[in-house]
Design a protein around this motif. Structure first.
Motif, PDB file in Angstrom:
ATOM      1  N   GLY A 143       0.684  -1.375  -0.044  1.00 42.37           N
ATOM      2  CA  GLY A 143      -0.042  -0.256  -0.035  1.00 42.37           C
ATOM      3  C   GLY A 143       0.761   1.247   0.207  1.00 42.37           C
ATOM      4  N   CYS A 144       2.162   1.317  -0.260  1.00 39.73           N
ATOM      5  CA  CYS A 144       2.885   2.168  -0.466  1.00 39.73           C
ATOM      6  C   CYS A 144       2.625   3.111  -1.685  1.00 39.73           C
ATOM      7  CB  CYS A 144       4.327   2.034  -0.150  1.00 39.73           C
ATOM      8  SG  CYS A 144       5.546   3.634  -0.146  1.00 39.73           S
ATOM      9  N   SER A 145       2.411   4.449  -1.307  1.00 36.27           N
ATOM     10  CA  SER A 145       2.227   5.339  -2.610  1.00 36.27           C
ATOM     11  C   SER A 145       3.496   6.261  -2.726  1.00 36.27           C
ATOM     12  CB  SER A 145       0.952   6.075  -2.435  1.00 36.27           C
ATOM     13  OG  SER A 145       0.982   7.001  -1.249  1.00 36.27           O
ATOM     14  N   GLY A 146       4.368   6.247  -2.221  1.00 34.64           N
ATOM     15  CA  GLY A 146       5.649   7.021  -2.179  1.00 34.64           C
ATOM     16  C   GLY A 146       6.605   6.761  -3.545  1.00 34.64           C
ATOM     17  N   TYR A 147       7.718   7.135  -3.221  1.00 31.96           N
ATOM     18  CA  TYR A 147       8.718   6.958  -4.465  1.00 31.96           C
ATOM     19  C   TYR A 147       9.407   5.736  -4.372  1.00 31.96           C
ATOM     20  CZ  TYR A 147      11.981   7.927  -8.094  1.00 31.96           C
ATOM     21  OH  TYR A 147      13.000   7.836  -9.120  1.00 31.96           O
ATOM     22  N   ARG A 148      10.223   5.681  -3.298  1.00 29.79           N
ATOM     23  CA  ARG A 148      11.222   4.276  -3.053  1.00 29.79           C
ATOM     24  C   ARG A 148      10.160   3.557  -2.114  1.00 29.79           C
ATOM     25  NH1 ARG A 148      17.111   6.116  -2.574  1.00 29.79           N
ATOM     26  NH2 ARG A 148      16.174   7.530  -1.246  1.00 29.79           N
ATOM     27  N   CYS A 149       9.651   3.987  -1.296  1.00 34.72           N
ATOM     28  CA  CYS A 149       9.045   3.315  -0.260  1.00 34.72           C
ATOM     29  C   CYS A 149      10.170   2.588   0.823  1.00 34.72           C
ATOM     30  CB  CYS A 149       8.051   2.320  -0.873  1.00 34.72           C
ATOM     31  SG  CYS A 149       6.806   3.198  -1.613  1.00 34.72           S
ATOM     32  N   LEU A 150      11.003   3.127   1.242  1.00 34.71           N
ATOM     33  CA  LEU A 150      12.106   2.609   1.962  1.00 34.71           C
ATOM     34  C   LEU A 150      11.684   2.475   3.416  1.00 34.71           C
ATOM     35  CD1 LEU A 150      15.351   4.319   0.400  1.00 34.71           C
ATOM     36  CD2 LEU A 150      13.783   2.340  -0.365  1.00 34.71           C
ATOM     37  N   ASN A 151      10.618   3.375   4.026  1.00 37.75           N
ATOM     38  CA  ASN A 151      10.537   3.442   5.389  1.00 37.75           C
ATOM     39  C   ASN A 151       9.159   2.507   5.838  1.00 37.75           C
ATOM     40  OD1 ASN A 151      12.629   5.491   6.012  1.00 37.75           O
ATOM     41  ND2 ASN A 151      11.351   6.739   4.629  1.00 37.75           N
ATOM     42  N   SER A 152       8.990   2.080   6.837  1.00 37.25           N
ATOM     43  CA  SER A 152       8.197   1.328   7.265  1.00 37.25           C
ATOM     44  C   SER A 152       6.920   2.264   7.735  1.00 37.25           C
ATOM     45  CB  SER A 152       8.146   0.553   8.761  1.00 37.25           C
ATOM     46  OG  SER A 152       8.700   1.504   9.648  1.00 37.25           O
ATOM     47  N   ASN A 153       6.974   3.466   7.802  1.00 40.15           N
ATOM     48  CA  ASN A 153       5.785   4.224   8.166  1.00 40.15           C
ATOM     49  C   ASN A 153       5.065   4.699   6.731  1.00 40.15           C
ATOM     50  OD1 ASN A 153       7.517   6.026   7.053  1.00 40.15           O
ATOM     51  ND2 ASN A 153       7.579   7.191   9.108  1.00 40.15           N
ATOM     52  N   GLU A 154       5.536   4.184   5.724  1.00 39.20           N
ATOM     53  CA  GLU A 154       4.903   4.468   4.662  1.00 39.20           C
ATOM     54  C   GLU A 154       3.974   3.517   4.006  1.00 39.20           C
ATOM     55  OE1 GLU A 154       7.550   6.568   1.493  1.00 39.20           O
ATOM     56  OE2 GLU A 154       9.150   5.403   2.395  1.00 39.20           O
ATOM     57  N   TYR A 155       3.956   2.445   4.826  1.00 43.12           N
ATOM     58  CA  TYR A 155       3.079   1.142   4.342  1.00 43.12           C
ATOM     59  C   TYR A 155       1.632   0.994   5.586  1.00 43.12           C
ATOM     60  CZ  TYR A 155       7.041  -0.426   1.547  1.00 43.12           C
ATOM     61  OH  TYR A 155       8.041  -0.562   0.429  1.00 43.12           O
ATOM     62  N   PRO A 156       0.641   1.135   4.788  1.00 48.92           N
ATOM     63  CA  PRO A 156      -0.421   0.818   5.763  1.00 48.92           C
ATOM     64  C   PRO A 156      -0.827  -0.580   6.109  1.00 48.92           C
ATOM     65  CG  PRO A 156      -1.166   1.491   3.695  1.00 48.92           C
ATOM     66  CD  PRO A 156       0.330   1.489   3.640  1.00 48.92           C
ATOM     67  N   HIS A 157      -0.335  -1.563   5.265  1.00 48.77           N
ATOM     68  CA  HIS A 157      -0.799  -2.865   5.401  1.00 48.77           C
ATOM     69  C   HIS A 157       0.582  -3.766   5.614  1.00 48.77           C
ATOM     70  CE1 HIS A 157      -4.377  -1.265   3.943  1.00 48.77           C
ATOM     71  NE2 HIS A 157      -3.843  -1.026   2.465  1.00 48.77           N
ATOM     72  N   TRP A 158       0.227  -4.905   6.595  1.00 45.67           N
ATOM     73  CA  TRP A 158       1.454  -5.485   6.937  1.00 45.67           C
ATOM     74  C   TRP A 158       0.903  -7.053   7.233  1.00 45.67           C
ATOM     75  CZ3 TRP A 158       6.250  -3.892   7.478  1.00 45.67           C
ATOM     76  CH2 TRP A 158       6.532  -2.651   7.720  1.00 45.67           C
ATOM     77  N   GLY A 159       1.846  -7.711   6.621  1.00 42.03           N
ATOM     78  CA  GLY A 159       1.717  -9.363   6.975  1.00 42.03           C
ATOM     79  C   GLY A 159       2.127  -9.569   8.448  1.00 42.03           C
ATOM     80  N   GLN A 160       1.736 -10.756   8.651  1.00 44.96           N
ATOM     81  CA  GLN A 160       1.807 -11.168  10.200  1.00 44.96           C
ATOM     82  C   GLN A 160       3.383 -11.515  10.571  1.00 44.96           C
ATOM     83  OE1 GLN A 160       0.840 -13.303   7.780  1.00 44.96           O
ATOM     84  NE2 GLN A 160       1.573 -15.541   8.178  1.00 44.96           N
ATOM     85  N   GLY A 161       4.119 -11.745   9.513  1.00 43.31           N
ATOM     86  CA  GLY A 161       5.526 -11.930   9.750  1.00 43.31           C
ATOM     87  C   GLY A 161       5.827 -13.426   9.727  1.00 43.31           C
ATOM     88  N   THR A 162       7.034 -13.829   9.103  1.00 45.86           N
ATOM     89  CA  THR A 162       7.452 -15.175   9.265  1.00 45.86           C
ATOM     90  C   THR A 162       8.974 -15.516   9.565  1.00 45.86           C
ATOM     91  OG1 THR A 162       7.243 -17.460   7.766  1.00 45.86           O
ATOM     92  CG2 THR A 162       7.800 -15.215   6.594  1.00 45.86           C
ATOM     93  N   GLN A 163       9.164 -16.407  10.302  1.00 48.45           N
ATOM     94  CA  GLN A 163      10.571 -16.358  10.869  1.00 48.45           C
ATOM     95  C   GLN A 163      11.415 -16.879   9.812  1.00 48.45           C
ATOM     96  OE1 GLN A 163      11.739 -15.731  14.078  1.00 48.45           O
ATOM     97  NE2 GLN A 163      13.603 -16.165  13.326  1.00 48.45           N
ATOM     98  N   VAL A 164      12.485 -16.463   9.696  1.00 46.11           N
ATOM     99  CA  VAL A 164      13.588 -17.122   8.741  1.00 46.11           C
ATOM    100  C   VAL A 164      15.041 -17.590   9.697  1.00 46.11           C
ATOM    101  CG1 VAL A 164      15.174 -16.583   6.988  1.00 46.11           C
ATOM    102  CG2 VAL A 164      12.734 -16.235   6.751  1.00 46.11           C
ATOM    103  N   THR A 165      15.352 -18.423   9.930  1.00 42.81           N
ATOM    104  CA  THR A 165      16.464 -18.962  10.856  1.00 42.81           C
ATOM    105  C   THR A 165      17.676 -19.258   9.818  1.00 42.81           C
ATOM    106  OG1 THR A 165      15.080 -19.090  12.466  1.00 42.81           O
ATOM    107  CG2 THR A 165      17.345 -19.785  12.877  1.00 42.81           C
ATOM    108  N   VAL A 166      18.759 -18.992   9.961  1.00 47.27           N
ATOM    109  CA  VAL A 166      19.898 -19.435   9.078  1.00 47.27           C
ATOM    110  C   VAL A 166      21.102 -19.785   9.946  1.00 47.27           C
ATOM    111  CG1 VAL A 166      21.611 -19.017   7.336  1.00 47.27           C
ATOM    112  CG2 VAL A 166      19.335 -17.882   7.255  1.00 47.27           C
ATOM    113  N   SER A 167      21.186 -21.173   9.732  1.00 43.46           N
ATOM    114  CA  SER A 167      22.197 -21.919  10.823  1.00 43.46           C
ATOM    115  C   SER A 167      23.551 -21.738  10.221  1.00 43.46           C
ATOM    116  CB  SER A 167      21.788 -23.062  11.251  1.00 43.46           C
ATOM    117  OG  SER A 167      21.420 -23.782  10.104  1.00 43.46           O
ATOM    118  N   THR A 168      24.498 -21.803  11.198  1.00 45.12           N
ATOM    119  CA  THR A 168      26.069 -21.906  10.714  1.00 45.12           C
ATOM    120  C   THR A 168      26.348 -23.410  10.012  1.00 45.12           C
ATOM    121  OG1 THR A 168      26.813 -22.025  13.164  1.00 45.12           O
ATOM    122  CG2 THR A 168      26.511 -19.827  11.997  1.00 45.12           C
TER     123      THR A 168
END
Length: 123
Positions: A98-123
């Motif tokens: 939902g970002c209507s800005g130019y580059r949309c680099l900042n979180s406050n430019e987005y009104p809609h968010w997913g719930q998040g998903t965990q990514v874990t990278v092991s050594t």
């Protein structure tokens, strides 16, 4: 209202690859930019990448050359292909829309968010 759903995520070894997807439903509009952010424990949420409606993309320096964002407007879905993963990529990844800005680099430019998903990278 727009809903963003992110299945996927998971555990992967360093150097491996993972693909995240985020499907939008509701009152979607392909004219807006989509993005991915991530948040590691005890850290601020940070910009990862964004894609404008015409396909122009922006990346954080930390992921440039390793991550690729793409979108399928017909399916209202945005993807994040992550290659050459590093332990420091471990975080909860959020798709944003939902970002209507130019580059949309900042979180406050987005009104809609997913719930998040965990990514874990092991050594």
């Amino acid at each position: 209202q727009v809903q963003l759903v992110e299945p996927g995520g998971g555990l992967v070894q360093a150097g491996g690859s993972l693909r995240l997807s985020c499907a939008a439903s509701g009152r979607t509009n392909s004219n807006y930019a989509l993005g991915w952010f991530r948040q590691a424990p005890v850290k601020e949420r940070e910009f990862v990448t964004s894609i404008r409606w015409g396909g122009i993309t922006y990346y954080a320096d930390s992921v440039k050359g390793r991550f690729t964002i793409s979108r399928d407007n017909a399916k209202s879905t945005v993807y994040l292909q992550m290659n050459s993963l590093k332990p420091e990529d471990t975080a909860v990844y959020y798709c944003a829309g939902g970002c209507s800005g130019y580059r949309c680099l900042n979180s406050n430019e987005y009104p809609h968010w997913g719930q998040g998903t965990q990514v874990t990278v092991s050594t």
